[in-house]
Motif scaffolding. Structure first.
Motif, PDB file in Angstrom:
ATOM      1  N   ARG A   1       0.846  -1.188   0.000  1.00 21.48           N
ATOM      2  CA  ARG A   1       0.000   0.000   0.000  1.00 21.48           C
ATOM      3  C   ARG A   1       0.888   1.247   0.000  1.00 21.48           C
ATOM      4  N   PHE A   2       0.390   2.285  -0.661  1.00 20.02           N
ATOM      5  CA  PHE A   2       1.221   3.483  -0.800  1.00 20.02           C
ATOM      6  C   PHE A   2       1.659   4.023   0.558  1.00 20.02           C
ATOM      7  N   TYR A   3       0.770   4.028   1.536  1.00 22.53           N
ATOM      8  CA  TYR A   3       1.123   4.600   2.833  1.00 22.53           C
ATOM      9  C   TYR A   3       2.113   3.705   3.579  1.00 22.53           C
ATOM     10  N   GLU A   4       2.376   2.519   3.089  1.00 24.67           N
ATOM     11  CA  GLU A   4       3.358   1.646   3.725  1.00 24.67           C
ATOM     12  C   GLU A   4       4.794   1.957   3.271  1.00 24.67           C
ATOM     13  N   THR A   5       4.927   2.791   2.272  1.00 28.61           N
ATOM     14  CA  THR A   5       6.258   3.251   1.882  1.00 28.61           C
ATOM     15  C   THR A   5       6.672   4.398   2.806  1.00 28.61           C
ATOM     16  N   ASP A   6       7.969   4.726   2.771  1.00 27.12           N
ATOM     17  CA  ASP A   6       8.403   5.921   3.489  1.00 27.12           C
ATOM     18  C   ASP A   6       9.235   6.807   2.562  1.00 27.12           C
ATOM     19  N   ALA A   7       9.799   7.856   3.128  1.00 25.42           N
ATOM     20  CA  ALA A   7      10.433   8.886   2.309  1.00 25.42           C
ATOM     21  C   ALA A   7      11.678   8.384   1.585  1.00 25.42           C
ATOM     22  N   LEU A   8      12.145   7.188   1.905  1.00 26.73           N
ATOM     23  CA  LEU A   8      13.246   6.601   1.136  1.00 26.73           C
ATOM     24  C   LEU A   8      12.720   5.844  -0.083  1.00 26.73           C
ATOM     25  N   LYS A   9      11.407   5.925  -0.323  1.00 31.46           N
ATOM     26  CA  LYS A   9      10.753   5.372  -1.524  1.00 31.46           C
ATOM     27  C   LYS A   9      10.642   3.848  -1.521  1.00 31.46           C
ATOM     28  N   HIS A  10      10.931   3.238  -0.373  1.00 24.08           N
ATOM     29  CA  HIS A  10      10.661   1.815  -0.274  1.00 24.08           C
ATOM     30  C   HIS A  10       9.747   1.572   0.923  1.00 24.08           C
ATOM     31  N   VAL A  11       9.446   0.320   1.174  1.00 23.63           N
ATOM     32  CA  VAL A  11       8.542  -0.008   2.280  1.00 23.63           C
ATOM     33  C   VAL A  11       9.239   0.267   3.608  1.00 23.63           C
ATOM     34  N   SER A  12       8.540   0.931   4.511  1.00 23.00           N
ATOM     35  CA  SER A  12       9.071   1.201   5.853  1.00 23.00           C
ATOM     36  C   SER A  12       9.331  -0.104   6.587  1.00 23.00           C
TER      37      SER A  12
ATOM     38  N   SER B   1     -10.190   0.508  13.785  1.00 21.85           N
ATOM     39  CA  SER B   1      -9.956   1.926  14.065  1.00 21.85           C
ATOM     40  C   SER B   1     -10.422   2.789  12.895  1.00 21.85           C
ATOM     41  N   ASN B   2     -11.031   3.920  13.221  1.00 19.51           N
ATOM     42  CA  ASN B   2     -11.475   4.828  12.149  1.00 19.51           C
ATOM     43  C   ASN B   2     -10.307   5.292  11.283  1.00 19.51           C
ATOM     44  N   THR B   3      -9.097   5.271  11.848  1.00 18.01           N
ATOM     45  CA  THR B   3      -7.939   5.779  11.102  1.00 18.01           C
ATOM     46  C   THR B   3      -7.519   4.865   9.948  1.00 18.01           C
TER      47      THR B   3
ATOM     48  N   THR C   1       5.992   9.323   6.884  1.00 16.21           N
ATOM     49  CA  THR C   1       6.181   9.841   5.525  1.00 16.21           C
ATOM     50  C   THR C   1       5.838   8.742   4.523  1.00 16.21           C
ATOM     51  N   ASP C   2       5.688   9.142   3.248  1.00 18.36           N
ATOM     52  CA  ASP C   2       5.527   8.127   2.213  1.00 18.36           C
ATOM     53  C   ASP C   2       6.488   8.413   1.068  1.00 18.36           C
ATOM     54  N   ALA C   3       6.381   7.632   0.020  1.00 18.50           N
ATOM     55  CA  ALA C   3       7.380   7.673  -1.054  1.00 18.50           C
ATOM     56  C   ALA C   3       7.402   8.999  -1.793  1.00 18.50           C
ATOM     57  N   LEU C   4       6.440   9.883  -1.546  1.00 15.70           N
ATOM     58  CA  LEU C   4       6.518  11.228  -2.123  1.00 15.70           C
ATOM     59  C   LEU C   4       7.320  12.171  -1.226  1.00 15.70           C
ATOM     60  N   LYS C   5       7.915  11.618  -0.156  1.00 19.03           N
ATOM     61  CA  LYS C   5       8.834  12.345   0.740  1.00 19.03           C
ATOM     62  C   LYS C   5       8.139  13.340   1.659  1.00 19.03           C
ATOM     63  N   HIS C   6       6.809  13.276   1.707  1.00 19.10           N
ATOM     64  CA  HIS C   6       6.125  14.093   2.705  1.00 19.10           C
ATOM     65  C   HIS C   6       5.251  13.176   3.554  1.00 19.10           C
ATOM     66  N   VAL C   7       4.539  13.768   4.479  1.00 27.54           N
ATOM     67  CA  VAL C   7       3.698  12.957   5.359  1.00 27.54           C
ATOM     68  C   VAL C   7       2.530  12.375   4.571  1.00 27.54           C
TER      69      VAL C   7
ATOM     70  N   VAL D   1      -2.011   9.758   7.746  1.00 27.63           N
ATOM     71  CA  VAL D   1      -1.526   9.976   9.110  1.00 27.63           C
ATOM     72  C   VAL D   1      -2.369  11.004   9.866  1.00 27.63           C
ATOM     73  N   LEU D   2      -2.940  11.952   9.130  1.00 24.86           N
ATOM     74  CA  LEU D   2      -3.557  13.098   9.798  1.00 24.86           C
ATOM     75  C   LEU D   2      -4.722  12.710  10.707  1.00 24.86           C
ATOM     76  N   VAL D   3      -5.538  11.761  10.265  1.00 24.35           N
ATOM     77  CA  VAL D   3      -6.673  11.391  11.122  1.00 24.35           C
ATOM     78  C   VAL D   3      -6.205  10.749  12.432  1.00 24.35           C
ATOM     79  N   GLY D   4      -5.028  10.148  12.422  1.00 26.35           N
ATOM     80  CA  GLY D   4      -4.458   9.632  13.667  1.00 26.35           C
ATOM     81  C   GLY D   4      -4.005  10.751  14.589  1.00 26.35           C
ATOM     82  N   TRP D   5      -3.326  11.742  14.038  1.00 22.31           N
ATOM     83  CA  TRP D   5      -2.927  12.905  14.853  1.00 22.31           C
ATOM     84  C   TRP D   5      -4.165  13.611  15.396  1.00 22.31           C
ATOM     85  N   PHE D   6      -5.164  13.779  14.536  1.00 23.77           N
ATOM     86  CA  PHE D   6      -6.371  14.486  14.978  1.00 23.77           C
ATOM     87  C   PHE D   6      -7.065  13.699  16.105  1.00 23.77           C
ATOM     88  N   GLU D   7      -7.119  12.365  15.969  1.00 22.62           N
ATOM     89  CA  GLU D   7      -7.708  11.550  17.042  1.00 22.62           C
ATOM     90  C   GLU D   7      -6.937  11.739  18.346  1.00 22.62           C
ATOM     91  N   ALA D   8      -5.611  11.698  18.243  1.00 20.88           N
ATOM     92  CA  ALA D   8      -4.797  11.857  19.454  1.00 20.88           C
ATOM     93  C   ALA D   8      -5.043  13.224  20.096  1.00 20.88           C
TER      94      ALA D   8
END
Lengths: 134, 134, 134, 134
Positions: free
Chosen positions: B9-20, C20-22, D13-19, D23-30
């Motif tokens: 899934r896209f959100y499973e990647t991180d800023a290094l462009k691979h899977v976290s 979780s809603n998230t 973060t994700d592969a586009l190098k930003h957050v 993630v935001l709905v998790g921060w908002f929940e917290a």
């Protein structure tokens, strides 16, 4: 040891009503951030100098919502091009988990592991801790 | 070995462009689901019979988006009240990571570890694999 | 509508014993993957052509572990440079949640929104659905 | 408004190098945690008094690693048994995203929505903010 505290987030719990085991490696990664900055002070994502080779986590007691967790971070071993980060997770004055993470210093240009510089080695050495599990 | 495939899934990647690295323990947990069901076929959350005592993951190669990953799951050791699950993560016919997870059979009523029944032991034995890392 | 199924993962539940809603925005993102590929067939991360401008999710019923969820994905509106993806999350033949996501077509070179080409517009049009919530 | 700060974690973060948008709905929940505690000061998971009915997030600018984010939380509307939480996400003195979350006060015994008590209504009223988006 370095110390970093985290509030437990609701979505980090699971249906067993405690923190999911999958969350700890994320907290440990976040708590290693000062070590990342030793190697890449400007966080240059295109020349990231560290590769994670292994992590191992021992779960000692359940972690719950309601009070913060504190991650203590030190270094348990320094090799030529790799080192092991040792971390403890505390909550309510109890040791809840420990983790060891092997990081490899990496040169993206040559695509090979690379010796750790004397300067960084000194800083890692200042973080050395004795651990029973190593 | 059991096999379970996951689309990255896209959100499973991180800023290094691979899977976290933090994602793998979640995939491994999901792939252990058939083993959870051996112990609690009705997934009774109030009498959950397994505690995770340790996980260790070796990262061998980077994992990327674009093709599915497959997790192969077996059992590498069976003790009296605990056992070790051994898992391999494959992508594009390459072994990308391996993991070992120590699970303890637990009796919530007595709050103690409990022997694994002969019936379940037989089923775990049928999943035994030889591993070089154990 | 496009359909994509997901097994509910244990770590996706929270201490209320349901999902979780998230988690939903992650499933919805994964289910939009075919739409991403319309715009960037080779998934070129350095010229990513879509920006997420808004998402909104209506939670209708609790989602539980134990049976897969299916996300149905269509398009509810197409503008000059933006469009809205409409998604439904089904589990056990019940509509559990709906989501609308506004995506903007973006040109990274000019750093501005850019008109959607006729070719892609045709493909998005083929995915148009009528929704009560729009 | 309530304020809560978060360090951006690398795995967020994700592969586009930003957050990642997820993630935001998790921060908002917290960041809504103080509101949860208004309704259930002892965080009783077996009688959880709030159901999330909808969330909507507007993404205004990219969020990056390197500096903390601050979530400001207020209340934009109070109905008989429901209310809307309004949240702003700031980073480097820029408004990066806003979110609105509709929460329903729920009585688990009757399995129905329930009026918000005068006492809690007063506390929510003290958090009222004017928003352009409502």
């Amino acid at each position: 040891m370095l110390e970093e505290s985290f509030a437990v987030r609701f979505y980090e719990t699971d249906a067993l009503k405690h923190v999911s085991n999958t969350v700890l490696v994320g907290w440990f990664e976040a708590a290693r951030f000062p070590i990342f900055k030793l190697f890449t002070p400007d966080l240059d994502l295109d020349n990231w100098p560290l590769i994670l080779a292994n992590y191992s986590v021992d779960f000692l007691q359940q972690i719950y919502m309601g009070s913060d967790v504190t991650v203590k971070t030190g270094v348990s071993r320094i090799g030529n091009s790799s080192f092991v980060v040792y971390q403890e997770l505390w909550q309510d004055a109890k040791l809840k988990a420990t983790g060891s993470t092997t990081m490899v210093h990496f040169d993206y240009k040559t695509q090979r592991s690379a010796p750790i510089s004397a300067q960084i080695r000194d800083k890692l050495s200042a973080m050395l801790v004795e651990t029973q599990s190593e």
